[in-house]
Design an enzyme around this catalytic site. Structure first.
Site, PDB file in Angstrom:
ATOM      1  N   LYS A  31       0.876  -1.061  -0.049  1.00  0.00           N
ATOM      2  CA  LYS A  31       0.179   0.020  -0.103  1.00  0.00           C
ATOM      3  C   LYS A  31       0.857   1.257  -0.067  1.00  0.00           C
ATOM      4  CE  LYS A  31      -4.383   1.122   0.163  1.00  0.00           C
ATOM      5  NZ  LYS A  31      -5.568   0.598  -0.441  1.00  0.00           N
ATOM      6  N   ASP A  81      -6.815   4.809  -4.771  1.00  0.00           N
ATOM      7  CA  ASP A  81      -7.498   4.365  -3.274  1.00  0.00           C
ATOM      8  C   ASP A  81      -8.342   6.001  -3.344  1.00  0.00           C
ATOM      9  OD1 ASP A  81      -7.679   2.409  -0.719  1.00  0.00           O
ATOM     10  OD2 ASP A  81      -7.440   4.489   0.049  1.00  0.00           O
TER      11      ASP A  81
HETATM   12  P1  NDP Z   1     -12.763   8.068  -3.094  1.00  0.00           P
HETATM   13  O1  NDP Z   1     -11.855   9.079  -2.816  1.00  0.00           O
HETATM   14  O2  NDP Z   1     -13.106   7.782  -4.625  1.00  0.00           O
HETATM   15  O3  NDP Z   1     -14.018   8.162  -2.288  1.00  0.00           O
HETATM   16  C1  NDP Z   1     -13.977   8.214  -0.711  1.00  0.00           C
HETATM   17  C2  NDP Z   1     -15.431   9.104  -0.266  1.00  0.00           C
HETATM   18  O4  NDP Z   1     -15.352   9.009   1.028  1.00  0.00           O
HETATM   19  C3  NDP Z   1     -15.402  10.381  -0.673  1.00  0.00           C
HETATM   20  O5  NDP Z   1     -16.600  10.789  -0.842  1.00  0.00           O
HETATM   21  C4  NDP Z   1     -14.934  11.108   0.440  1.00  0.00           C
HETATM   22  O6  NDP Z   1     -15.631  12.707   0.665  1.00  0.00           O
HETATM   23  C5  NDP Z   1     -15.243  10.265   1.564  1.00  0.00           C
HETATM   24  N1  NDP Z   1     -14.546  10.373   2.860  1.00  0.00           N
HETATM   25  C6  NDP Z   1     -12.981   9.836   2.561  1.00  0.00           C
HETATM   26  N2  NDP Z   1     -12.321  10.250   3.836  1.00  0.00           N
HETATM   27  C7  NDP Z   1     -13.544  10.512   4.603  1.00  0.00           C
HETATM   28  C8  NDP Z   1     -13.785  11.117   5.957  1.00  0.00           C
HETATM   29  N3  NDP Z   1     -12.451  11.057   6.869  1.00  0.00           N
HETATM   30  N4  NDP Z   1     -14.926  11.569   6.455  1.00  0.00           N
HETATM   31  C9  NDP Z   1     -15.974  11.604   5.737  1.00  0.00           C
HETATM   32  N5  NDP Z   1     -15.908  11.148   4.354  1.00  0.00           N
HETATM   33  C10 NDP Z   1     -14.871  10.609   3.856  1.00  0.00           C
HETATM   34  O7  NDP Z   1     -12.238   6.619  -2.672  1.00  0.00           O
HETATM   35  P2  NDP Z   1     -12.657   5.222  -2.692  1.00  0.00           P
HETATM   36  O8  NDP Z   1     -14.109   5.103  -2.974  1.00  0.00           O
HETATM   37  O9  NDP Z   1     -11.670   4.621  -3.785  1.00  0.00           O
HETATM   38  O10 NDP Z   1     -12.335   4.498  -1.338  1.00  0.00           O
HETATM   39  C11 NDP Z   1     -13.315   4.332  -0.293  1.00  0.00           C
HETATM   40  C12 NDP Z   1     -12.988   3.289   0.595  1.00  0.00           C
HETATM   41  O11 NDP Z   1     -12.925   2.297  -0.183  1.00  0.00           O
HETATM   42  C13 NDP Z   1     -11.443   3.521   1.203  1.00  0.00           C
HETATM   43  O12 NDP Z   1     -11.531   2.864   2.594  1.00  0.00           O
HETATM   44  C14 NDP Z   1     -10.579   2.532   0.299  1.00  0.00           C
HETATM   45  O13 NDP Z   1      -9.407   2.036   1.128  1.00  0.00           O
HETATM   46  C15 NDP Z   1     -11.493   1.320  -0.049  1.00  0.00           C
HETATM   47  N6  NDP Z   1     -11.313   0.664  -1.104  1.00  0.00           N
HETATM   48  C16 NDP Z   1     -11.188   1.306  -2.281  1.00  0.00           C
HETATM   49  C17 NDP Z   1     -10.875   0.216  -3.383  1.00  0.00           C
HETATM   50  C18 NDP Z   1     -10.982   1.121  -4.925  1.00  0.00           C
HETATM   51  O14 NDP Z   1     -10.589   0.129  -5.797  1.00  0.00           O
HETATM   52  N7  NDP Z   1     -10.894   2.313  -5.123  1.00  0.00           N
HETATM   53  C19 NDP Z   1     -10.474  -0.964  -3.302  1.00  0.00           C
HETATM   54  C20 NDP Z   1     -10.990  -1.583  -1.981  1.00  0.00           C
HETATM   55  C21 NDP Z   1     -11.060  -0.695  -0.850  1.00  0.00           C
HETATM   56  P3  NDP Z   1     -15.250  13.870  -0.476  1.00  0.00           P
HETATM   57  O15 NDP Z   1     -15.820  13.415  -1.618  1.00  0.00           O
HETATM   58  O16 NDP Z   1     -15.743  14.719   0.405  1.00  0.00           O
HETATM   59  O17 NDP Z   1     -13.651  13.641  -0.526  1.00  0.00           O
END
Ligand code: NDP
Length: 450
Positions: A125, A165
């Site tokens: 990671k 991510d």
């Molecule tokens: P993105 O950046 O595309 O989206 C993340 C979302 O979560 C956004 O809407 C963001 O808000 C919100 N967010 C992030 N941090 C916070 C916080 N501290 N408090 C409130 N809202 C928060 O990321 P992903 O969708 O790719 O990832 C989401 C999760 O899934 C993570 O845990 C990641 O590790 C996991 N994951 C992702 C994979 C992938 O293929 N992308 C694979 C497996 C797991 P805002 O829009 O305001 O920034």
């Protein structure tokens, strides 16, 4: 269980203040007890001591120039945790909260998740404490290039293959790939989540969200139920959340919430997917904008949340899909979900539920799919992208999606059969941890002490 306490105490001494990492280690180690009690080989060869120690950790300076001509400095990380099963594989996160402990917890989880897919990928990671919010397109590009200026010497198509991510999507992957190519002169599958015209895989963008819903469908089918007609609370509004919402509709379910760092939306008629994509993928703005344009929906800003609570989980639902970030659902949130009748939780995010929340779900005996099993569809499809790159082919969307469905069914089967083998029916935390650990530990034993 002295080995758990001893290991966590050792990590506290040798890797101070890495709380999310201790949390992830403790969860896995507690689950392993029946395996370690039954099979002495896993106590030998220093497997536990070795598996919690990354093979390699790289920390580096990322210096870049902003639009005002000012020099900015961020921290960069890549943790190459375990390569027993294949090249290191795991995403890159750009978020101001990133630190060494968060990257280590994510890398540690990734080892077992990748093992569960049954594919030849090790765990890693990376990321940076860079905050993409409010940055111009040019600043994003300069930062990505500066990040790759160091990372390129540590990665490679058969060495370590990062993906996206939080804060890293197709745009950032594109800028990093361009810089890797410039620095090495090599056009190879060093990153996944690439653009479709230059080595990306159809279905990769959708894979984590779709896979999480396929996993939920597998859990439900096992008890003769389906997602049809279920009211679903989804958190997050990024890559994972958007494609979870999309796939829930395909199954006849109704997603009624999404959230982001500004607050959450409750849309009882069902989330308007096209508007959500427009606001979050195209305009990259806040969900307040979704609420304004949609009308007739409730937007609750984060400033209205009581301390220590995430109000998106107060919306009554049949099923919950935490898809934002780690520890976004605590013991109180879990109690409220259960009180309101929620009977299924499938984690799209990594470690979104605190230990108290996980214990509440297990005690209530609801269907609970932990992230390392439920969200493994993203990394599995990244591996399919690597396979296409290596063979210079491009598969159809249908081909990738049907492989993804088979992989998710296989992960569910492996976790649930392992849970049953150890007398813990329905405990997919134990099942997923033991099934993943056994594969990695067996490979480490066969490869000797290295
Ligand atoms: P993105 O950046 O595309 O989206 C993340 C979302 O979560 C956004 O809407 C963001 O808000 C919100 N967010 C992030 N941090 C916070 C916080 N501290 N408090 C409130 N809202 C928060 O990321 P992903 O969708 O790719 O990832 C989401 C999760 O899934 C993570 O845990 C990641 O590790 C996991 N994951 C992702 C994979 C992938 O293929 N992308 C694979 C497996 C797991 P805002 O829009 O305001 O920034």
């Amino acid at each position: 269980m002295p080995y758990v306490a001893d290991t966590i105490a050792h990590l506290n001494r040798t890797s101070p203040a890495q709380h999310e990492f201790y949390q992830a280690c403790e969860e896995v180690l507690l689950s392993l007890r029946p395996l370690l009690d039954n099979d002495p080989k896993y106590r030998k060869y220093g497997i536990i001591d070795r598996i919690v120690e990354p093979e390699r950790q790289i920390m580096f300076r990322v210096a870049w120039v902003d639009d005002r001509g000012q020099v900015q400095v961020n921290k960069g990380y890549r943790v190459q945790f375990n390569s027993a099963l294949g090249p290191y594989k795991g995403g890159i996160r750009f978020h101001p909260s990133v630190n060494a402990g968060i990257i280590k917890f994510l890398g540690f989880e990734q080892i077992f998740k990748n093992a569960l897919t049954g594919l030849a990928i090790g765990g890693g990671k990376g990321g940076s404490n860079f905050d993409p919010k409010g940055k111009s397109e040019q600043e994003i590009m300069r930062f990505c290039q500066a990040f790759m200026n160091e990372l390129y010497r540590h990665v490679g198509a058969t060495v370590d293959v990062p993906a996206g991510d939080i804060g890293v999507g197709a745009r950032e992957i594109g800028y990093m790939y361009g810089q890797y190519k410039k620095l090495t002169g090599s056009y190879e599958g060093v990153l996944t989540g690439k653009g479709l015209k230059w080595g990306g895989s159809l279905g990769r963008k959708e894979a984590t969200g779709y896979g999480t819903v396929y996993f939920a469908d597998n859990m439900l089918r096992d008890i003769g139920e389906s997602l049809e007609g279920k009211q679903c609370a989804v958190s997050g509004a990024g890559n994972v959340a958007i494609y979870t919402v999309e796939k829930l509709y395909h199954f006849g379910a109704k997603p009624i919430t999404v959230s982001d760092s500004s607050g959450f939306v409750h849309d009882p008629a069902g989330i308007d997917l096209e508007l959500l994509k427009q606001v979050k993928e195209v305009e990259r703005t806040s969900l307040a904008e979704y609420a304004k344009r949609r009308g007739g929906v409730r937007f609750v800003p984060v400033s209205d949340y009581p301390a220590g609570r995430n109000l998106v989980w107060s919306v009554p639902c049949d099923a919950a899909f935490p898809s934002a970030t780690q520890n976004e659902l605590n013991g109180e949130d879990a109690k409220e979900l259960l009180k309101n009748g929620c009977t299924l939780v499938a984690e799209g995010a990594n470690m979104p539920s605190t230990q108290e929340a996980v214990e509440a779900f297990l005690a209530a005996n609801i269907l609970y799919g932990p992230g390392k099993a439920a969200n493994a569809g993203g990394v599995a499809t990244s591996q399919l992208e690597m396979a296409q790159n290596a063979s210079m082919q491009q598969w159809t969307f249908e081909e990738v999606d049907s492989k993804l469905q088979r992989i998710m069914a296989g992960i569910y089967q492996s976790a649930s059969e392992t849970a049953r083998e150890f007398g813990a029916e329905r405990n997919l935390v134990l099942g997923a941890n033991i099934a993943g650990f056994r594969k990695v530990a067996d490979a480490m034993i066969e490869q000797g002490v290295v």
